[in-house]
Design a protein around this motif. Sequence first.
Motif, PDB file in Angstrom:
ATOM      1  N   MET A   1       0.837  -1.184   0.000  1.00 56.02           N
ATOM      2  CA  MET A   1       0.000   0.000   0.000  1.00 56.02           C
ATOM      3  C   MET A   1       0.879   1.243   0.000  1.00 56.02           C
ATOM      4  N   THR A   2       0.574   2.174  -0.881  1.00 50.66           N
ATOM      5  CA  THR A   2       1.334   3.418  -0.961  1.00 50.66           C
ATOM      6  C   THR A   2       0.868   4.372   0.124  1.00 50.66           C
ATOM      7  N   ASP A   3       1.808   4.922   0.848  1.00 49.25           N
ATOM      8  CA  ASP A   3       1.503   5.877   1.906  1.00 49.25           C
ATOM      9  C   ASP A   3       1.997   7.244   1.436  1.00 49.25           C
ATOM     10  N   GLU A   4       1.075   8.069   0.954  1.00 52.10           N
ATOM     11  CA  GLU A   4       1.433   9.371   0.401  1.00 52.10           C
ATOM     12  C   GLU A   4       2.055  10.295   1.444  1.00 52.10           C
ATOM     13  N   LEU A   5       1.714  10.098   2.703  1.00 50.99           N
ATOM     14  CA  LEU A   5       2.211  11.004   3.734  1.00 50.99           C
ATOM     15  C   LEU A   5       3.691  10.797   4.036  1.00 50.99           C
ATOM     16  N   LEU A   6       4.244   9.666   3.601  1.00 50.06           N
ATOM     17  CA  LEU A   6       5.662   9.417   3.868  1.00 50.06           C
ATOM     18  C   LEU A   6       6.578  10.355   3.084  1.00 50.06           C
ATOM     19  N   LYS A   7       6.035  11.071   2.119  1.00 52.26           N
ATOM     20  CA  LYS A   7       6.861  12.040   1.397  1.00 52.26           C
ATOM     21  C   LYS A   7       7.352  13.146   2.336  1.00 52.26           C
ATOM     22  N   TRP A   8       6.694  13.293   3.471  1.00 53.09           N
ATOM     23  CA  TRP A   8       7.086  14.319   4.430  1.00 53.09           C
ATOM     24  C   TRP A   8       8.245  13.887   5.324  1.00 53.09           C
ATOM     25  N   ARG A   9       8.612  12.620   5.297  1.00 52.64           N
ATOM     26  CA  ARG A   9       9.681  12.153   6.192  1.00 52.64           C
ATOM     27  C   ARG A   9      10.980  12.921   6.009  1.00 52.64           C
ATOM     28  N   SER A  10      11.286  13.272   4.792  1.00 53.77           N
ATOM     29  CA  SER A  10      12.553  13.961   4.514  1.00 53.77           C
ATOM     30  C   SER A  10      12.614  15.348   5.148  1.00 53.77           C
ATOM     31  N   GLU A  11      11.468  15.847   5.619  1.00 52.88           N
ATOM     32  CA  GLU A  11      11.434  17.164   6.254  1.00 52.88           C
ATOM     33  C   GLU A  11      11.831  17.109   7.727  1.00 52.88           C
ATOM     34  N   PHE A  12      12.053  15.912   8.270  1.00 50.31           N
ATOM     35  CA  PHE A  12      12.281  15.759   9.703  1.00 50.31           C
ATOM     36  C   PHE A  12      13.595  15.021   9.943  1.00 50.31           C
ATOM     37  N   PRO A  13      14.661  15.737  10.265  1.00 51.81           N
ATOM     38  CA  PRO A  13      15.999  15.136  10.354  1.00 51.81           C
ATOM     39  C   PRO A  13      16.112  13.979  11.335  1.00 51.81           C
ATOM     40  N   ILE A  14      15.416  14.037  12.456  1.00 51.81           N
ATOM     41  CA  ILE A  14      15.592  13.009  13.481  1.00 51.81           C
ATOM     42  C   ILE A  14      15.125  11.639  13.003  1.00 51.81           C
ATOM     43  N   LEU A  15      14.274  11.597  11.981  1.00 53.70           N
ATOM     44  CA  LEU A  15      13.744  10.317  11.503  1.00 53.70           C
ATOM     45  C   LEU A  15      14.806   9.486  10.795  1.00 53.70           C
ATOM     46  N   ASP A  16      15.909  10.117  10.404  1.00 58.75           N
ATOM     47  CA  ASP A  16      16.996   9.372   9.763  1.00 58.75           C
ATOM     48  C   ASP A  16      17.777   8.520  10.757  1.00 58.75           C
ATOM     49  N   LYS A  17      17.672   8.849  12.045  1.00 53.07           N
ATOM     50  CA  LYS A  17      18.525   8.215  13.039  1.00 53.07           C
ATOM     51  C   LYS A  17      17.764   7.447  14.123  1.00 53.07           C
ATOM     52  N   THR A  18      16.458   7.656  14.192  1.00 58.46           N
ATOM     53  CA  THR A  18      15.684   7.017  15.265  1.00 58.46           C
ATOM     54  C   THR A  18      14.366   6.480  14.738  1.00 58.46           C
ATOM     55  N   VAL A  19      13.765   5.598  15.531  1.00 59.48           N
ATOM     56  CA  VAL A  19      12.353   5.252  15.353  1.00 59.48           C
ATOM     57  C   VAL A  19      11.617   6.173  16.314  1.00 59.48           C
ATOM     58  N   TYR A  20      11.046   7.233  15.764  1.00 57.58           N
ATOM     59  CA  TYR A  20      10.538   8.338  16.577  1.00 57.58           C
ATOM     60  C   TYR A  20       9.031   8.186  16.790  1.00 57.58           C
ATOM     61  N   LEU A  21       8.655   7.759  17.982  1.00 55.32           N
ATOM     62  CA  LEU A  21       7.256   7.440  18.287  1.00 55.32           C
ATOM     63  C   LEU A  21       6.789   8.173  19.538  1.00 55.32           C
ATOM     64  N   ILE A  22       7.149   9.449  19.627  1.00 53.55           N
ATOM     65  CA  ILE A  22       6.862  10.205  20.838  1.00 53.55           C
ATOM     66  C   ILE A  22       6.238  11.567  20.514  1.00 53.55           C
ATOM     67  N   SER A  23       5.470  11.633  19.435  1.00 50.41           N
ATOM     68  CA  SER A  23       4.859  12.902  19.043  1.00 50.41           C
ATOM     69  C   SER A  23       3.791  13.371  20.022  1.00 50.41           C
ATOM     70  N   HIS A  24       3.344  12.491  20.923  1.00 47.48           N
ATOM     71  CA  HIS A  24       2.432  12.906  21.997  1.00 47.48           C
ATOM     72  C   HIS A  24       3.151  13.762  23.026  1.00 47.48           C
ATOM     73  N   SER A  25       4.488  13.779  22.998  1.00 46.79           N
ATOM     74  CA  SER A  25       5.286  14.520  23.968  1.00 46.79           C
ATOM     75  C   SER A  25       6.084  15.642  23.299  1.00 46.79           C
ATOM     76  N   LEU A  26       6.813  15.318  22.246  1.00 44.74           N
ATOM     77  CA  LEU A  26       7.534  16.320  21.467  1.00 44.74           C
ATOM     78  C   LEU A  26       7.585  15.861  20.014  1.00 44.74           C
ATOM     79  N   GLY A  27       6.835  16.551  19.167  1.00 45.90           N
ATOM     80  CA  GLY A  27       6.850  16.217  17.756  1.00 45.90           C
ATOM     81  C   GLY A  27       8.222  16.441  17.153  1.00 45.90           C
ATOM     82  N   ALA A  28       8.527  15.705  16.103  1.00 49.14           N
ATOM     83  CA  ALA A  28       9.814  15.870  15.418  1.00 49.14           C
ATOM     84  C   ALA A  28       9.922  17.280  14.838  1.00 49.14           C
ATOM     85  N   MET A  29      11.134  17.802  14.809  1.00 54.24           N
ATOM     86  CA  MET A  29      11.359  19.158  14.300  1.00 54.24           C
ATOM     87  C   MET A  29      11.472  19.167  12.780  1.00 54.24           C
ATOM     88  N   PRO A  30      10.708  20.029  12.106  1.00 52.82           N
ATOM     89  CA  PRO A  30      10.859  20.144  10.652  1.00 52.82           C
ATOM     90  C   PRO A  30      12.154  20.869  10.276  1.00 52.82           C
TER      91      PRO A  30
END
Length: 395
Positions: free
Chosen positions: A1-30
């Motif tokens: 299944m194609t996930d169109e929203l994944l095109k935004w991943r490149s806007e968030f540097p921390i996603l390259d280095k972590t599995v970031y699952l804490i947006s309820h506390s601090l969303g990733a920085m654009p």
Amino acid sequence: MTDELLKWRSEFPILDKTVYLISHSLGAMPKGTYERMQAYAETWATRGVRAWAEGWWNMPVSVGDEVGRIIGAEPGSVVMHQNVSICQSLILSCFEPTPKRNKIVYSELNFPSVMYVYEAHARGGKLRIETVKSDDGITVPLERMLAAIDEETLLVPFSHVLFKSAFLQDAKAIIDRAHEVGATVVLDAYQSAGTVPFNVKDLNVDFATGGSVKWLCGGPGAGYLYVRPDLQLTLEPKTTGWMAHEDPFAFDTDLRYASNATRFLHGSPAIPALYAAQSGYRIINEIGVAQIRKKSVRQTTRLIELAEEAGFTVTSPKDAARRGGTITVMHEHAAAMATELINREFIVDFRPGAGVRISPHFYTKDEELELVIEEMKSIRDTRAYAKHEAAGAAF
């Protein structure tokens, strides 16, 4: 299944280095936040004091309008503050309790910081607080909440989504009941705005408040306050400052409130935080909260399935219609497990009575859901958590 929203991943540097699952506390920085902070520094460096007249002074309202688009507010009805505690205190300062209307109603699962504000004021003896009990520590019975709101109720400050369990409360029913008996409602949308669609006009809520730290990916220091337009000229906050004045640069010694939402401001705003927050707002508005919610429901439902298949207990509501963007997973060593997960670059957190909180957002890959549950299972089965057993809540 194609996930169109994944095109935004490149806007968030921390996603390259972590599995970031804490947006309820601090969303990733654009990435755009780098540019916005540079713009702040450049403006200060080159324009100096002129920056106030060239945009800074209006930022509590202009940036508030960007938040307003996310929550369905009219332009000019949202103003920016440093945090929700200030917003709640400012709202409370608009009201004078009477012997016949002096009750504050909220649940025992409300966010503690909000409760601190009302409890501190109640020590003066003019307010009394009725705390609605939860039977399971996860949900708040709607009938019990509605029954507590009566003709003696002054304010109902309640969380749209509970921080511990992600239980989504029936905001419309609570607001309608409060208005039926003449009470005023403060909707704390911190854990819903940006991941659960809602419209403050449709809800007819009196006030709404929240912050940018979490699902809005706007960082700390940029809280917001919505005031229903018809209330803006009828209330006079006692928590105030020069930005609330009709003509602040007249330096009049008598306070004359502004004839719009700026009367709900106080001292000078935190300009750097407002610059930092804008990139996140613009992304959320471009995607649309409805699209984010659709993906969130799918991914949190899958997380629940994976967690239960691995033998964990899920303490969030199973019904997606009653759940925000987080799931909580309980284990007797949950705090220590969260610490070990973080050490392994799986960024989650722990809350007492709830467990490990896990939050996918629009930038989360489906495979990351499987990875985090597999990692939790490995930590449990190998007892890798043991070295962290003194750990408590973090972040």
